[in-house]
Scaffold this motif. Structure first.
Motif, mmCIF file in Angstrom:
data_model
loop_
_atom_site.group_PDB
_atom_site.id
_atom_site.type_symbol
_atom_site.label_atom_id
_atom_site.label_comp_id
_atom_site.label_asym_id
_atom_site.label_seq_id
_atom_site.Cartn_x
_atom_site.Cartn_y
_atom_site.Cartn_z
ATOM 1 N N PRO A 474 0.815 -1.228 0.000
ATOM 2 C CA PRO A 474 0.000 0.000 0.000
ATOM 3 C C PRO A 474 0.845 1.273 0.000
ATOM 4 C CG PRO A 474 0.034 -1.002 2.191
ATOM 5 C CD PRO A 474 0.729 -1.959 1.276
ATOM 6 N N GLU A 475 2.134 1.164 0.316
ATOM 7 C CA GLU A 475 2.997 2.344 0.359
ATOM 8 C C GLU A 475 3.405 2.727 -1.065
ATOM 9 O OE1 GLU A 475 4.041 4.070 2.960
ATOM 10 O OE2 GLU A 475 3.215 2.867 4.597
ATOM 11 N N GLN A 476 3.243 3.993 -1.424
ATOM 12 C CA GLN A 476 3.583 4.441 -2.773
ATOM 13 C C GLN A 476 5.080 4.406 -3.020
ATOM 14 O OE1 GLN A 476 1.512 5.017 -5.192
ATOM 15 N NE2 GLN A 476 3.098 5.611 -6.671
ATOM 16 N N TRP A 477 5.886 4.737 -2.001
ATOM 17 C CA TRP A 477 7.325 4.757 -2.201
ATOM 18 C C TRP A 477 7.868 3.357 -2.446
ATOM 19 C CZ3 TRP A 477 11.192 2.368 0.588
ATOM 20 C CH2 TRP A 477 10.849 1.812 1.823
ATOM 21 N N GLN A 478 7.251 2.366 -1.851
ATOM 22 C CA GLN A 478 7.698 0.994 -2.066
ATOM 23 C C GLN A 478 7.387 0.531 -3.486
ATOM 24 O OE1 GLN A 478 5.846 -1.227 1.073
ATOM 25 N NE2 GLN A 478 7.065 -0.263 2.690
ATOM 26 N N LYS A 479 6.255 0.968 -4.025
ATOM 27 C CA LYS A 479 5.929 0.621 -5.406
ATOM 28 C C LYS A 479 6.926 1.258 -6.381
ATOM 29 C CE LYS A 479 0.948 0.036 -4.666
ATOM 30 N NZ LYS A 479 -0.407 0.492 -5.052
ATOM 31 N N MET A 480 7.190 2.555 -6.198
ATOM 32 C CA MET A 480 8.131 3.236 -7.093
ATOM 33 C C MET A 480 9.537 2.667 -6.939
ATOM 34 S SD MET A 480 6.870 7.167 -6.525
ATOM 35 C CE MET A 480 8.208 7.786 -7.522
ATOM 36 N N TYR A 481 9.947 2.471 -5.711
ATOM 37 C CA TYR A 481 11.289 1.953 -5.427
ATOM 38 C C TYR A 481 11.455 0.542 -5.987
ATOM 39 C CZ TYR A 481 15.111 0.220 -2.421
ATOM 40 O OH TYR A 481 16.262 -0.347 -1.935
ATOM 41 N N GLY A 482 10.449 -0.302 -5.787
ATOM 42 C CA GLY A 482 10.525 -1.671 -6.296
ATOM 43 C C GLY A 482 10.495 -1.740 -7.808
ATOM 44 N N ALA A 836 6.391 -3.980 10.071
ATOM 45 C CA ALA A 836 5.656 -4.109 8.806
ATOM 46 C C ALA A 836 6.615 -4.359 7.640
ATOM 47 C CB ALA A 836 4.830 -2.845 8.560
ATOM 48 N N LEU A 837 7.774 -3.704 7.653
ATOM 49 C CA LEU A 837 8.768 -3.953 6.611
ATOM 50 C C LEU A 837 9.312 -5.371 6.693
ATOM 51 C CD1 LEU A 837 10.758 -0.592 6.597
ATOM 52 C CD2 LEU A 837 9.018 -1.347 4.979
ATOM 53 N N SER A 838 9.416 -5.888 7.909
ATOM 54 C CA SER A 838 9.876 -7.270 8.064
ATOM 55 C C SER A 838 8.889 -8.250 7.439
ATOM 56 C CB SER A 838 10.082 -7.586 9.547
ATOM 57 O OG SER A 838 10.458 -8.925 9.735
ATOM 58 N N LYS A 839 7.600 -8.008 7.635
ATOM 59 C CA LYS A 839 6.589 -8.873 7.013
ATOM 60 C C LYS A 839 6.633 -8.754 5.493
ATOM 61 C CE LYS A 839 3.416 -8.645 10.962
ATOM 62 N NZ LYS A 839 2.066 -8.235 11.420
ATOM 63 N N LEU A 840 6.849 -7.529 4.988
ATOM 64 C CA LEU A 840 6.949 -7.351 3.539
ATOM 65 C C LEU A 840 8.151 -8.108 2.983
ATOM 66 C CD1 LEU A 840 6.073 -5.958 0.914
ATOM 67 C CD2 LEU A 840 7.470 -3.984 1.595
ATOM 68 N N GLU A 841 9.252 -8.075 3.703
ATOM 69 C CA GLU A 841 10.441 -8.802 3.255
ATOM 70 C C GLU A 841 10.175 -10.300 3.182
ATOM 71 O OE1 GLU A 841 15.017 -9.683 4.787
ATOM 72 O OE2 GLU A 841 13.838 -8.061 5.663
ATOM 73 N N PHE A 855 13.801 -3.492 0.949
ATOM 74 C CA PHE A 855 12.894 -2.542 1.589
ATOM 75 C C PHE A 855 13.307 -2.208 3.013
ATOM 76 C CE2 PHE A 855 10.270 -4.552 -1.703
ATOM 77 C CZ PHE A 855 9.859 -3.423 -2.384
ATOM 78 N N ARG A 856 14.350 -2.812 3.523
ATOM 79 C CA ARG A 856 14.853 -2.412 4.832
ATOM 80 C C ARG A 856 15.349 -0.970 4.749
ATOM 81 N NH1 ARG A 856 13.454 -5.538 9.259
ATOM 82 N NH2 ARG A 856 13.405 -7.722 8.616
ATOM 83 N N LEU A 857 14.917 -0.146 5.675
ATOM 84 C CA LEU A 857 15.213 1.288 5.600
ATOM 85 C C LEU A 857 16.704 1.596 5.584
ATOM 86 C CD1 LEU A 857 12.446 2.810 7.909
ATOM 87 C CD2 LEU A 857 12.465 2.562 5.420
ATOM 88 N N PRO A 858 17.553 0.945 6.397
ATOM 89 C CA PRO A 858 18.984 1.265 6.317
ATOM 90 C C PRO A 858 19.594 0.942 4.952
ATOM 91 C CG PRO A 858 18.476 0.166 8.385
ATOM 92 C CD PRO A 858 17.256 0.058 7.540
ATOM 93 N N ILE A 1060 15.958 4.943 -3.509
ATOM 94 C CA ILE A 1060 16.561 5.263 -4.804
ATOM 95 C C ILE A 1060 15.575 4.946 -5.916
ATOM 96 C CG2 ILE A 1060 18.351 4.537 -6.442
ATOM 97 C CD1 ILE A 1060 20.240 4.233 -4.174
ATOM 98 N N LEU A 1061 15.507 5.822 -6.888
ATOM 99 C CA LEU A 1061 14.734 5.593 -8.107
ATOM 100 C C LEU A 1061 15.716 5.565 -9.271
ATOM 101 C CD1 LEU A 1061 11.755 8.066 -7.506
ATOM 102 C CD2 LEU A 1061 11.857 5.631 -6.969
#
Length: 1112
Positions: A474-482, A836-841, A855-858, A1060-1061
């Motif tokens: 549902p996160e827009q940044w994750q869609k663009m980043y992925g 939530a990022l852990s579940k996405l991973e 998708f891990r923030l670091p 990063i894009l």
């Protein structure tokens, strides 16, 4: 005294004539004796032994002849049985006497004579002084039993019909077969699997048992049931299979006794054979067997050579190798000296891998094991180093020997070698592709300091992905980043390309801009047909040729793309709404399905420069900016080239030292480093000091006679520091320093570099961690060989976590050994967003993604990376042989004349008028000649409040029970960094106990004293953990005599996320503080030959304008 010349015969004339020619006449009177060697082999016995035993091929022929004789004797026995009439005779006489015809007798006697003669001859030749050892051997006794009676019948004709157990020759045939197989292996110099020999022995033993039982029962039952050979065969099969129908049974006691004996022998012999066979099968499963020559010649395979095979390394290799469609039919042969562990065995039993991966246990240094792997027929050999070794130099030495062994055994096999230390790289220069771990590691860490998240950018580029990660989020940044993470580097010939064919004869920047505008692909480099060097962004002067090889970034390669043209009215509608409206459809839609991309082509007509979409807002016109973006020229004119000359090197106008340089005493000159730390380092043009600094002045924490400063603050550095925390100062640090001192970086932006070999808190404070720009933490080699593999990063992770808690505003860049441990960086146990990022991973990993950790923030922010993620660079080079060269150029490890370099610019408020990525692309190409390849974006994120930011009032804890009192000093709470918690997770026990003791022990005082104590107690309870850590650091700085000014105690990055894009779509909106990755042309490529000054007013105006718009 007898004359010597009469005793020793004269030498042949040729020797005497030669002596005369040489002029040495004294040799005629010398004593010479001709000596013949190996005289012991000239005897008759030795010659026979050489023919019958020692010579492999002749011995093989003798064994084969002997085996044929034994089979012939058994065949003659069967013929005798079939011709015999069992009804003749009474009582026991049919057992003693048989009917043997004269021709059959003659054949059997001939076979017996030959067999006995051969046996006696071999016994004589193998005689070693003990005759009983020869006589009492079972093969010799069986030969005497089967041959001597036939010889006796020659001299005693009445015994010609005597029964002789010739069927026992089957055991001699079995013995001859075993010897023949051994001689066969020796003769053809081929090592066959022991499994084949054991299976052959088992089968022959079983056949001999059955044949002996058949013939024995049939002969003994001549005095009983008169069984035929077929009846006896039926009885033996039923008996040995434990079925036992009972319709055929022996009648007399000798046959019954024979059955008992044969069953007992079978129960003893066969289990032993089966046990040996099972043992060999288990050993073969461990060693992996062989890769057949027929398969190697008909199918393609690669060999992976490793010291120890871990499950992570195996899966990274298999996922990346088989991600390419044309490698689906390849086999992977793994050659490893250690036994396969349980995890690897379970993975290789999966049908997906069991049919394509073959594990062989063996050493690369043995030609026998290389022959098993069919190295000479392999398409490639990958040799990987063991980075988990404590002694990395020793690991490199093993890798070097493996590379030498493969090159010696299979000179034509392409070699892909991974080395750890740069000083060992020159030993394997002959390899086709080499990746030096420390070179890439330190170069990426250095570029991370000036171009944020360069490590993440390179990692995403060298991983194979379709950009489908995070599309269900549902996160827009994750869609663009992925989606943008699916971009990779591909190549194609210009004349064969739909993307670039129309730009033949045009400038490189023109082709790059219009290809991105039309197709959404980013052209980053070219290579001439007659030149092996790749040029990244050669600049506007470079004219595209039909034979050029173009390198571009895209979701997939052009060969897997389909093109369709939209209707004219749809294009017009899209062009009208191109830059307007909050929600816009992209001009090129990328649809990745089964490796094919469908691209909607947009209008490539030239838009009016004065159109509404390119006009500046009113604020921009007030600042005196141009009213539009200049078009990108097909062929750059002289004015633009001159502008590019100045814009490429921002420090060109710094020929005179500034006041700051004079005050600090630093004078820089551009040149090549005078010394190279290791053989094979690429010379790099960079900033150098005019004079070498004494070694004593390099110690920051100790003063010397030249400098009395003992901390970073006393040096008065103008720029922020870059601190490198490493275990040792190795040669790899050269690749960290050079990119930070590259010639194209302005002098006023050079950051001081501090090497911290140990990182206690006091040393951190002395080296200026409170006002450092970046801190780089290199993984320590001494912790890489932990008993549990994933614990190798434990010390690094905990130390970085401590730094993160103490200095939350510090930008920390960390290197880890295992990518799986990135989830522990900047760990917060109760951060719901991280969970939530852990579940996405986990979901992405279940879908089979190779980039589940992205998708891990670091990692997304470029604050952590693992060098093992770059293993895919070596794997990809098998398909894309240019990837290592392009990566080295991007990281600055190699410098090719005319090739550009990686840098970055930050989008400020003055640059927001450009609005979109496409307009920025045009702006850069038309002004400076830079090629943008991606965006580093930072967004504010409303995360859950961390536990360190919550204050607790004392009223909530009035009823809390007292715990056991401790005998600590009242001031110990200020120097404690413990994070032990009380029953409530947000309050520490030590602070609570100290406060209670304070409240109990205080006597009655005056009103002011009581009020003061009450205020201290309330401030203690309400103080957050972050405030106490800040107070601890400040107190320590005061103790060391350091100023606390500049220590930002509450500023941190906990409420932001970065990503990063890569090659975003042209209509991507630019945002404030976006960092754009650029490939800038080589400034030295445009340096004019004349020495005249280039600083005219026109160029100065353009240069100042460009510097405002393109800031490093």
């Amino acid at each position: 005294m007898v004359d010597l010349e009469s005793e020793v015969p004269p030498l042949p004339p040729r020797y005497r004539f030669r002596d005369l020619l040489l002029g040495d006449q004294g040799w005629q009177n010398d004593d010479r004796v001709q000596v013949e060697f190996y005289m012991n082999e000239n005897t008759f016995k030795e010659r026979l032994k050489l023919f019958f035993i020692k010579n492999q091929r002749s011995s093989l022929r003798i064994r084969l002849f002997n085996f044929s004789l034994k089979l012939l004797s058994c065949l003659l026995y069967i013929i005798r049985v079939l011709l015999d009439d069992p009804t003749q005779g009474h009582g026991w006489s049919p057992i003693i006497w048989v009917n043997r015809s004269l021709p059959l007798w003659g054949l059997q006697v001939s076979v017996a004579l030959i067999s006995l003669f051969e046996t006696m001859l071999l016994g004589y030749l193998s005689y070693k002084g003990n005759i009983w050892e020869q006589v009492l051997r079972i093969p010799f006794l069986l030969e005497i039993i089967n041959a001597v009676p036939f010889i006796i019948t020659i001299f005693w004709p009445a015994l010609r019909n005597l029964f002789i157990p010739v069927f026992l020759n089957c055991w001699l045939a079995k013995h001859a077969l075993e010897n023949m197989i051994n001689d066969l292996h020796r003769a053809i110099q081929r090592t066959q699997s022991a499994m084949f020999n054991q299976v052959l022995i088992l089968i022959s033993t079983l056949l001999c048992l059955i044949f002996t039982c058949i013939c024995g029962i049939q002969h003994l039952e001549r005095a009983g049931n008169k069984l035929t050979l077929f009846d006896s065969l039926y009885f033996c099969i039923v008996t040995f299979s434990t079925v036992g129908f009972g319709d055929v049974t022996p009648k007399i006691w000798p046959s019954k006794l024979l059955v008992v004996i044969m069953i007992c022998v079978a129960l003893v012999v066969l289990p032993i054979q089966f046990e040996q066979l099972a043992y060999l099968w288990m050993e073969r499963q461990k060693s992996g067997g062989n890769y057949s020559r027929h398969r190697a010649q008909t199918e393609k395979h690669v060999v992976l050579c490793v010291s120890s095979l871990k499950i992570d390394l195996l899966m990274d290799f298999l996922n990346e190798f088989y991600a390419h469609p044309r490698l689906q039919d390849y086999y992977v042969v793994i050659l490893c000296p250690t036994e396969m562990d349980a995890q690897v065995r379970r993975v290789l039993q999966i049908p997906m891998w069991s049919q394509r991966v073959i594990y062989l246990q063996g050493s690369v240094l043995k030609d026998q094991d290389l022959l098993r792997a069919k190295m000479d027929d392999a398409e490639a050999c990958f040799i990987l180093s063991s980075r988990c070794e404590v002694d990395r130099t020793a690991a490199d030495h093993q890798t070097i020997l493996r590379a030498w062994a493969v090159k010696d055994f299979a000179p034509k096999c392409p070699l892909y070698v991974q080395i750890l230390k740069p000083e060992n790289k020159f030993h394997i220069k002959f390899a086709d592709h080499v990746v030096c771990e420390e070179e890439f590691k330190y170069a990426m860490l250095a570029l991370n300091c000036i171009c944020p998240a360069t490590s993440t950018l390179i990692t995403l580029l060298v991983h194979t992905s379709r950009g489908q990660e995070g599309q269900q989020s549902p996160e827009q940044w994750q869609k663009m980043y992925g989606r943008c993470s699916g971009n990779e580097v591909y190549h194609i010939n210009l004349e064969d390309s739909t993307f670039f064919a129309e730009y033949e004869g045009k400038s490189f920047t023109y082709a790059s801009f219009h290809a991105h505008k039309k197709f959404g692909v980013c052209l980053i480099g070219v290579r001439r047909e007659d030149n092996k060097n790749i040029l990244l962004n050669p600049g506007p002067r470079y004219i595209m040729s039909a034979t050029d090889i173009c390198f571009y970034i895209n979701i997939t390669k052009e060969e897997n793309s389909a093109f369709k043209k939209q209707e004219q009215h749809r294009k017009n509608n899209e062009s009208k709404s191109y830059y307007h409206g909050p929600s816009r459809l992209p001009l090129h839609s990328v649809i990745a399905s089964m490796g094919t991309v469908a691209i909607d082509l947009q209008d490539t007509g030239c838009r009016s420069s004065s159109g509404p979409t390119l006009t500046l807002p009113s604020e921009g016109s007030k600042n005196g900016r141009r009213s539009s973006i200049a078009p990108v020229l097909e062929v750059a004119d002289s004015s633009s080239l001159q502008a590019c000359d100045l814009l490429s090197d921002q420090s060109e106008d710094e020929t005179t030292p500034s006041d700051d340089d004079i005050s600090t005493g630093l004078e820089y000159a551009k040149g090549y480093p005078p010394y190279s730390p290791y053989i094979g380092s690429s010379p790099t043009f960079c900033h150098l000091l005019h004079e070498k600094v004494p070694f004593c002045c390099l110690r920051l924490d100790k003063g010397c006679q030249h400098n009395y400063c003992e901390d970073a603050k006393a040096y008065g550095f103008k720029n922020k520091l870059i601190i490198v925390a490493a275990e040792t100062a190795g040669n790899g640090l050269y690749n960290f320093i050079v990119p930070l001192r590259a010639y194209y970086r302005p002098k006023k932006e050079l950051n001081p570099i501090i090497l911290l070999l140990d990182n206690p808190l006091d040393d951190l404070l002395r080296c200026g961690v409170t006002f450092a720009a970046n801190m780089v933490v290199v993984d320590k080699e001494s912790t890489m060989s932990a008993e549990e593999d994933y614990m190798a990063d434990a010390k690094t992770i905990v130390n970085v976590q401590t730094l993160f808690r103490l200095f939350s505003s510090l930008s920390i860049i960390t290197e880890l050994t295992h990518p799986a441990n990135m989830r522990f960086m900047q760990f917060r146990a109760k951060d719901c967003y991280s969970l939530a990022l852990s579940k996405l991973e986990k979901k992405e990993r279940e879908k089979g993604s190779n980039l589940a950790f992205m998708f891990r923030l670091p990692f997304a922010a470029g604050r952590v990376f693992s060098i093992s993620m770059l293993d895919t660079l070596l794997y990809q080079s098998f398909v894309k042989d240019y990837m290592i060269s392009i990566t080295r150029l991007l990281l600055g490890l190699d410098t090719t004349p005319g090739s550009g370099f990686l840098c970055s610019m930050k989008i400020t408020e003055d640059d927001l008028w450009i609005r979109t990525y496409a307009r920025l692309y045009q702006k850069l190409c038309s002004s400076t000649g830079d090629i943008p390849i991606g965006i580093y974006r930072t967004e504010s994120q409303k995360l859950t409040t961390s536990e360190s930011q919550i204050s607790i009032s004392v009223e909530e804890w009035e009823d809390t029970k007292d715990t056991k009192e401790q005998t600590n000093n009242r001031n110990n709470h200020r120097n404690s960094t413990s994070s032990d918690q009380s029953d409530h997770p947000l309050l520490r026990r030590k602070s609570m106990q100290w406060a209670r003791r304070l409240s109990r022990k205080v006597p009655k005082h005056s009103g002011k004293t009581a009020e003061k104590i009450s205020q201290q107690r309330m401030s203690l309870y309400k103080r957050s953990e972050r405030q106490e850590l800040a107070e601890l650091v400040k107190n320590r700085m005061k103790h060391l005599g350091l100023s606390t000014a500049g220590y930002d105690e509450m500023n941190d990055h906990q409420n932001t996320l970065s990503y990063i894009l890569i090659n975003p779509s042209p209509d991507t909106r630019l945002e404030l503080n976006d960092v754009v990755y650029l490939i800038r042309p080589d400034p030295l490529a445009y340096v004019p030959n004349t020495t005249s000054s280039r600083k005219n007013s026109f160029c100065n105006t353009i240069g100042q304008d460009a510097r405002e718009e393109t800031q490093l």
